[in-house]
Design a protein around this motif. Structure first.
Motif, PDB file in Angstrom:
ATOM      1  N   GLY A 137       0.788  -1.221   0.000  1.00 54.23           N
ATOM      2  CA  GLY A 137       0.000   0.000   0.000  1.00 54.23           C
ATOM      3  C   GLY A 137       0.821   1.273   0.000  1.00 54.23           C
ATOM      4  N   GLY A 138       0.288   2.280   0.693  1.00 57.07           N
ATOM      5  CA  GLY A 138       0.880   3.611   0.668  1.00 57.07           C
ATOM      6  C   GLY A 138       0.088   4.539  -0.238  1.00 57.07           C
ATOM      7  N   PRO A 139       0.476   5.784  -0.311  1.00 52.09           N
ATOM      8  CA  PRO A 139      -0.250   6.737  -1.161  1.00 52.09           C
ATOM      9  C   PRO A 139      -0.173   6.330  -2.633  1.00 52.09           C
ATOM     10  CG  PRO A 139       1.273   7.858   0.346  1.00 52.09           C
ATOM     11  CD  PRO A 139       1.598   6.415   0.416  1.00 52.09           C
ATOM     12  N   LEU A 140      -1.203   6.691  -3.377  1.00 55.14           N
ATOM     13  CA  LEU A 140      -1.179   6.462  -4.811  1.00 55.14           C
ATOM     14  C   LEU A 140      -0.033   7.257  -5.420  1.00 55.14           C
ATOM     15  CD1 LEU A 140      -2.580   5.365  -7.407  1.00 55.14           C
ATOM     16  CD2 LEU A 140      -3.861   7.525  -7.459  1.00 55.14           C
ATOM     17  N   PRO A 141       0.847   6.599  -6.191  1.00 53.27           N
ATOM     18  CA  PRO A 141       1.990   7.328  -6.765  1.00 53.27           C
ATOM     19  C   PRO A 141       1.529   8.498  -7.636  1.00 53.27           C
ATOM     20  CG  PRO A 141       2.259   4.950  -7.024  1.00 53.27           C
ATOM     21  CD  PRO A 141       0.869   5.167  -6.532  1.00 53.27           C
ATOM     22  N   GLN A 142       2.312   9.577  -7.583  1.00 52.91           N
ATOM     23  CA  GLN A 142       1.990  10.742  -8.389  1.00 52.91           C
ATOM     24  C   GLN A 142       2.191  10.461  -9.875  1.00 52.91           C
ATOM     25  OE1 GLN A 142       0.682  13.459  -7.069  1.00 52.91           O
ATOM     26  NE2 GLN A 142       0.424  14.456  -9.069  1.00 52.91           N
ATOM     27  N   THR A 143       3.223   9.698 -10.162  1.00 52.19           N
ATOM     28  CA  THR A 143       3.514   9.350 -11.555  1.00 52.19           C
ATOM     29  C   THR A 143       3.563   7.836 -11.695  1.00 52.19           C
ATOM     30  OG1 THR A 143       5.898   9.458 -11.154  1.00 52.19           O
ATOM     31  CG2 THR A 143       4.815  11.460 -11.960  1.00 52.19           C
ATOM     32  N   GLY A 144       3.295   7.374 -12.901  1.00 51.04           N
ATOM     33  CA  GLY A 144       3.271   5.944 -13.145  1.00 51.04           C
ATOM     34  C   GLY A 144       4.640   5.368 -13.419  1.00 51.04           C
ATOM     35  N   ARG A 145       4.666   4.045 -13.606  1.00 49.05           N
ATOM     36  CA  ARG A 145       5.904   3.332 -13.919  1.00 49.05           C
ATOM     37  C   ARG A 145       5.656   2.421 -15.109  1.00 49.05           C
ATOM     38  NH1 ARG A 145       7.584  -0.130  -9.064  1.00 49.05           N
ATOM     39  NH2 ARG A 145       5.338  -0.220  -8.701  1.00 49.05           N
ATOM     40  N   PRO A 146       6.683   1.978 -15.770  1.00 50.46           N
ATOM     41  CA  PRO A 146       6.505   1.032 -16.879  1.00 50.46           C
ATOM     42  C   PRO A 146       5.814  -0.244 -16.409  1.00 50.46           C
ATOM     43  CG  PRO A 146       8.709   1.965 -16.910  1.00 50.46           C
ATOM     44  CD  PRO A 146       8.085   2.401 -15.618  1.00 50.46           C
ATOM     45  N   ALA A 147       4.948  -0.780 -17.243  1.00 52.73           N
ATOM     46  CA  ALA A 147       4.162  -1.962 -16.875  1.00 52.73           C
ATOM     47  C   ALA A 147       5.026  -3.147 -16.449  1.00 52.73           C
ATOM     48  CB  ALA A 147       3.249  -2.354 -18.034  1.00 52.73           C
ATOM     49  N   PRO A 148       6.133  -3.461 -17.143  1.00 52.40           N
ATOM     50  CA  PRO A 148       6.941  -4.611 -16.691  1.00 52.40           C
ATOM     51  C   PRO A 148       7.487  -4.425 -15.282  1.00 52.40           C
ATOM     52  CG  PRO A 148       7.553  -3.963 -18.912  1.00 52.40           C
ATOM     53  CD  PRO A 148       6.656  -2.888 -18.393  1.00 52.40           C
ATOM     54  N   ASP A 149       7.876  -3.185 -14.938  1.00 56.50           N
ATOM     55  CA  ASP A 149       8.373  -2.927 -13.586  1.00 56.50           C
ATOM     56  C   ASP A 149       7.270  -3.127 -12.556  1.00 56.50           C
ATOM     57  OD1 ASP A 149      10.765  -2.300 -14.778  1.00 56.50           O
ATOM     58  OD2 ASP A 149      10.525  -0.121 -14.584  1.00 56.50           O
ATOM     59  N   VAL A 150       6.058  -2.695 -12.893  1.00 57.05           N
ATOM     60  CA  VAL A 150       4.935  -2.875 -11.970  1.00 57.05           C
ATOM     61  C   VAL A 150       4.686  -4.360 -11.720  1.00 57.05           C
ATOM     62  CG1 VAL A 150       2.440  -2.582 -11.715  1.00 57.05           C
ATOM     63  CG2 VAL A 150       3.828  -0.692 -12.588  1.00 57.05           C
ATOM     64  N   ILE A 151       4.723  -5.160 -12.771  1.00 52.16           N
ATOM     65  CA  ILE A 151       4.456  -6.587 -12.622  1.00 52.16           C
ATOM     66  C   ILE A 151       5.540  -7.282 -11.804  1.00 52.16           C
ATOM     67  CG2 ILE A 151       4.179  -8.761 -13.884  1.00 52.16           C
ATOM     68  CD1 ILE A 151       1.792  -6.794 -14.014  1.00 52.16           C
ATOM     69  N   ARG A 152       6.791  -6.980 -12.080  1.00 49.97           N
ATOM     70  CA  ARG A 152       7.878  -7.609 -11.313  1.00 49.97           C
ATOM     71  C   ARG A 152       7.815  -7.205  -9.844  1.00 49.97           C
ATOM     72  NH1 ARG A 152      10.786  -7.174 -16.388  1.00 49.97           N
ATOM     73  NH2 ARG A 152      11.185  -4.962 -16.001  1.00 49.97           N
ATOM     74  N   ASP A 153       7.497  -5.931  -9.586  1.00 54.58           N
ATOM     75  CA  ASP A 153       7.396  -5.445  -8.215  1.00 54.58           C
ATOM     76  C   ASP A 153       6.200  -6.089  -7.506  1.00 54.58           C
ATOM     77  OD1 ASP A 153       8.133  -3.731  -6.023  1.00 54.58           O
ATOM     78  OD2 ASP A 153       6.432  -2.451  -6.549  1.00 54.58           O
TER      79      ASP A 153
END
Length: 458
Positions: free
Chosen positions: A41-57
């Motif tokens: 969780g945590g606050p909604l990020p202000q900016t997004g990230r690349p989709a592959p990074d999101v999936i690995r994370d």
């Protein structure tokens, strides 16, 4: 396109990595929901990230809170694993992104679900031509079938529910066994039926509804539209109601008969176990759930109704913008928009064939018998009832010790089994539902139970 390919590659690798851990990872999660909320969780990020990074994370952070349900030693509740063809088909369902309520638009997935429904009726030896509605699970299937039953019974009494609703309608009564699954009571609440509308019939020591008690009760009850709910596979003991005796009794009083067979209806697929379901085909509706015995991913229950006209009368959709064709999947279930959840069922049945389904059902039963024999050999363990199908239930002499063993085995991590109460005593339940389970998995589980119940452990 490049980001999508990279994201799919990341998901594929994360899936392979997770599956590779199943033989050795603790079966129960290693982190609480509070810990997982903090980690994810945590606050909604202000900016997004690349989709592959999101999936690995996502895969890395979620790992401590994942249950090894797809492995061979998850015996809690009644939850199957996922067959390879069903898993891969489920990936395709998400990729295709078909809204499978409409037979005019999503022709491939609707055809696959129709075929899966026909195969299902054949495998379970239920009336050919019955409607098969693909819903989220057994809970919604029970709701759908009971909704259809109420509508049909009121129509037989000259009451147009579609036009007039329930205000002033003839009374509807739900007759259930003492050991029915809680989803039946919950479905009754969804329908607006309260405890005063539910009549409970006594059952035997293993949870089977007693025919003499049903006959006596129906004879003494005042006139009302009556739904009798039976079950194929009691969730603790695995016992099957004696359908060949009960259904004629119910029918002689004009009742609609519904069978909750979330996992147990699949016994009909085995010549060795088919006798457990003798007479079940005379009912009016049936519930089953493919993520249990058939081992497809979650979100795949089936609501089966003998006469499709009864389903259509309750659920038929309207509106010309929907490209109405005369018979669509949304005509037999409450949903309009949904994923093609029946496609993994088609893939599972196509990959197994009739012989494979029979072998799977027989193997689950053999696993239950092997576990039963091993439990009987452990000092201090009492097997409460021999498994008719896939459920094994046992206890220790002391209720507190039984509950402590349940907590200890989850913490120890070798296997997952869940606690309950049966006839006033604490028990532990093991459901043999996964295609992955081997003799070694059962032996490892027995060794863990023996270790945790030994005098040294205590």
């Amino acid at each position: 396109m490049d980001e999508r390919d990279a994201a799919l590659d990341a998901a594929h690798q994360a899936a392979r990595d997770f599956l590779a851990t199943l033989p050795d990872r603790p079966v129960w999660p290693r982190a609480s929901v509070e810990e997982m909320t903090t980690a994810l969780g945590g606050p909604l990020p202000q900016t997004g990230r690349p989709a592959p990074d999101v999936i690995r994370d996502l895969a890395a952070r979620a790992d401590p809170g994942l249950v090894a349900i797809p492995g061979g030693r998850f015996f809690g509740f009644v939850i199957g694993g996922t067959l390879p063809a069903a898993l891969a088909a489920d990936w395709l369902v998400s990729t295709w992104d078909q809204n499978s309520g409409s037979s005019a638009m999503t022709t491939a997935t609707v055809a696959l679900e129709r075929i899966a429904g026909e195969w299902l009726l054949e495998i379970l030896d239920l009336p050919r031509g019955a409607s098969v509605g693909f819903v989220t699970g057994a809970q919604v299937s029970n709701f759908v079938c009971l909704s259809v039953a109420r509508h049909a019974l009121l129509r037989r009494r000259g009451w147009d529910f579609t036009l007039r609703g329930l205000t002033g309608a003839p009374p509807v009564r739900l007759v259930v066994g003492r050991d029915r699954h809680g989803s039946i009571d919950r479905a009754a609440r969804f329908l607006g039926l309260g405890e005063a509308d539910v009549v409970v019939i006594d059952s035997d020591d293993d949870g089977r509804m007693r025919p003499d008690a049903l006959a006596r009760t129906l004879q003494d009850l005042p006139d009302a539209a009556t739904i009798v709910c039976l079950q194929a596979g009691e969730v603790h003991t695995g016992a099957f109601d004696p359908f060949a005796e009960l259904i004629p009794i119910a029918k002689s009083h004009g009742a609609w008969v519904h069978v909750d067979g979330a996992f147990g209806l699949w016994a009909a697929a085995s010549p060795r176990l088919h006798a457990l379901t003798w007479g079940v085909d005379a009912a009016d509706s049936w519930t089953t759930d493919a993520h249990k015995t058939l081992n497809v991913p979650y979100d795949c229950g089936m609501a089966i109704v003998r006469d499709p006209a009864d389903s259509i009368a309750m659920f038929r959709a309207g509106g010309d913008y929907l490209m109405y064709t005369g018979l669509d999947p949304w005509d037999v279930t409450p949903e309009l928009s949904r994923r093609a959840r029946g496609v993994p069922v088609w893939a599972a049945l196509a990959s197994l064939g009739r012989e494979g389904v029979e072998a799977l059902v027989d193997r689950l039963h053999r696993n239950a018998r092997r576990l039963e024999r091993g439990l009987r050999a452990i000092p201090g363990v009492t097997v409460v009832c021999a498994p008719d199908f896939t459920q094994v239930m046992f206890r220790l002499d002391d209720d507190d010790a039984t509950q402590e063993l349940g907590r200890a085995i989850l913490q120890e991590g070798t296997a997952a089994l869940t606690g309950a109460h049966w006839r006033g005593r604490a028990v532990l339940r093991c459901s043999m539902s996964s295609w992955v389970t081997t003799d070694d998995d059962i032996d490892l589980t027995l060794a863990a139970i023996a270790r945790l119940t030994s005098p040294a452990a205590v």
